[in-house]
Design a protein around this motif. Structure first.
Motif, PDB file in Angstrom:
ATOM      1  N   MET A   1      20.184 -20.809  12.939  1.00 27.30           N
ATOM      2  CA  MET A   1      19.610 -22.124  12.695  1.00 27.30           C
ATOM      3  C   MET A   1      19.837 -22.974  13.938  1.00 27.30           C
ATOM      4  SD  MET A   1      20.646 -24.982   9.882  1.00 27.30           S
ATOM      5  CE  MET A   1      19.400 -24.981   8.644  1.00 27.30           C
ATOM      6  N   ASP A   2      18.768 -23.485  14.487  1.00 29.57           N
ATOM      7  CA  ASP A   2      18.900 -24.340  15.659  1.00 29.57           C
ATOM      8  C   ASP A   2      18.690 -25.801  15.257  1.00 29.57           C
ATOM      9  OD1 ASP A   2      16.197 -24.261  15.204  1.00 29.57           O
ATOM     10  OD2 ASP A   2      15.625 -23.982  17.303  1.00 29.57           O
ATOM     11  N   ILE A   3      18.725 -26.677  16.231  1.00 25.29           N
ATOM     12  CA  ILE A   3      18.643 -28.113  15.981  1.00 25.29           C
ATOM     13  C   ILE A   3      17.304 -28.516  15.376  1.00 25.29           C
ATOM     14  CG2 ILE A   3      17.834 -28.741  18.288  1.00 25.29           C
ATOM     15  CD1 ILE A   3      20.378 -30.735  16.260  1.00 25.29           C
ATOM     16  N   ASN A   4      16.245 -27.809  15.740  1.00 25.85           N
ATOM     17  CA  ASN A   4      14.932 -28.140  15.194  1.00 25.85           C
ATOM     18  C   ASN A   4      14.833 -27.839  13.699  1.00 25.85           C
ATOM     19  OD1 ASN A   4      13.856 -29.156  17.588  1.00 25.85           O
ATOM     20  ND2 ASN A   4      13.371 -27.094  18.315  1.00 25.85           N
ATOM     21  N   ASP A   5      15.507 -26.801  13.243  1.00 25.33           N
ATOM     22  CA  ASP A   5      15.553 -26.517  11.808  1.00 25.33           C
ATOM     23  C   ASP A   5      16.291 -27.627  11.068  1.00 25.33           C
ATOM     24  OD1 ASP A   5      14.171 -24.134  12.171  1.00 25.33           O
ATOM     25  OD2 ASP A   5      16.010 -22.935  12.297  1.00 25.33           O
ATOM     26  N   LEU A   6      17.371 -28.093  11.649  1.00 26.38           N
ATOM     27  CA  LEU A   6      18.131 -29.193  11.051  1.00 26.38           C
ATOM     28  C   LEU A   6      17.283 -30.461  10.998  1.00 26.38           C
ATOM     29  CD1 LEU A   6      20.799 -30.210   9.907  1.00 26.38           C
ATOM     30  CD2 LEU A   6      21.500 -30.740  12.255  1.00 26.38           C
ATOM     31  N   ARG A   7      16.564 -30.755  12.067  1.00 23.87           N
ATOM     32  CA  ARG A   7      15.691 -31.933  12.097  1.00 23.87           C
ATOM     33  C   ARG A   7      14.598 -31.831  11.044  1.00 23.87           C
ATOM     34  NH1 ARG A   7      15.060 -32.408  18.657  1.00 23.87           N
ATOM     35  NH2 ARG A   7      17.083 -33.367  19.023  1.00 23.87           N
ATOM     36  N   SER A   8      14.032 -30.641  10.888  1.00 29.56           N
ATOM     37  CA  SER A   8      12.991 -30.435   9.873  1.00 29.56           C
ATOM     38  C   SER A   8      13.559 -30.644   8.472  1.00 29.56           C
ATOM     39  CB  SER A   8      12.409 -29.032   9.986  1.00 29.56           C
ATOM     40  OG  SER A   8      11.751 -28.869  11.215  1.00 29.56           O
ATOM     41  N   ALA A   9      14.745 -30.127   8.215  1.00 33.12           N
ATOM     42  CA  ALA A   9      15.380 -30.286   6.904  1.00 33.12           C
ATOM     43  C   ALA A   9      15.661 -31.756   6.616  1.00 33.12           C
ATOM     44  CB  ALA A   9      16.658 -29.465   6.838  1.00 33.12           C
ATOM     45  N   ILE A  10      16.156 -32.472   7.592  1.00 34.65           N
ATOM     46  CA  ILE A  10      16.451 -33.901   7.408  1.00 34.65           C
ATOM     47  C   ILE A  10      15.165 -34.674   7.172  1.00 34.65           C
ATOM     48  CG2 ILE A  10      17.281 -35.973   8.583  1.00 34.65           C
ATOM     49  CD1 ILE A  10      19.496 -34.216   9.780  1.00 34.65           C
ATOM     50  N   THR A  11      14.090 -34.330   7.882  1.00 39.37           N
ATOM     51  CA  THR A  11      12.802 -34.986   7.683  1.00 39.37           C
ATOM     52  C   THR A  11      12.287 -34.747   6.268  1.00 39.37           C
ATOM     53  OG1 THR A  11      12.255 -34.804  10.023  1.00 39.37           O
ATOM     54  CG2 THR A  11      10.416 -35.134   8.512  1.00 39.37           C
ATOM     55  N   LEU A  12      12.375 -33.528   5.792  1.00 37.23           N
ATOM     56  CA  LEU A  12      11.918 -33.216   4.439  1.00 37.23           C
ATOM     57  C   LEU A  12      12.757 -33.929   3.381  1.00 37.23           C
ATOM     58  CD1 LEU A  12      11.095 -29.425   4.761  1.00 37.23           C
ATOM     59  CD2 LEU A  12       9.490 -31.334   4.536  1.00 37.23           C
ATOM     60  N   LEU A  13      14.060 -33.984   3.565  1.00 32.79           N
ATOM     61  CA  LEU A  13      14.931 -34.707   2.626  1.00 32.79           C
ATOM     62  C   LEU A  13      14.630 -36.205   2.631  1.00 32.79           C
ATOM     63  CD1 LEU A  13      18.346 -32.894   3.171  1.00 32.79           C
ATOM     64  CD2 LEU A  13      16.895 -32.833   1.134  1.00 32.79           C
TER      65      LEU A  13
END
Length: 54
Positions: A1-13
């Motif tokens: 999991m890279d930073i872009n996956d984390l950003r995508s998850a935070i955006t969806l939440l």
């Protein structure tokens, strides 16, 4: 999991939280409470609606 996956998850939440808030605000069960709160600036200190027109 890279930073872009984390950003995508935070955006969806965040989007899900936004949709939840909008649904809560537009719920019919909250209408009476929001209408009462909308009238608060028009109510004087005795609890009566101010009918004076200045």
């Amino acid at each position: 999991m890279d930073i872009n996956d984390l950003r995508s998850a935070i955006t969806l939440l965040s989007f899900a939280a936004f949709i939840g808030i909008v649904a809560w605000a537009w719920a019919r069960s909250n209408r009476e409470r929001f209408d009462e709160a909308a009238q608060l600036p028009l109510v004087d200190e005795t609890g009566q609606e101010d009918t004076r027109h200045e």
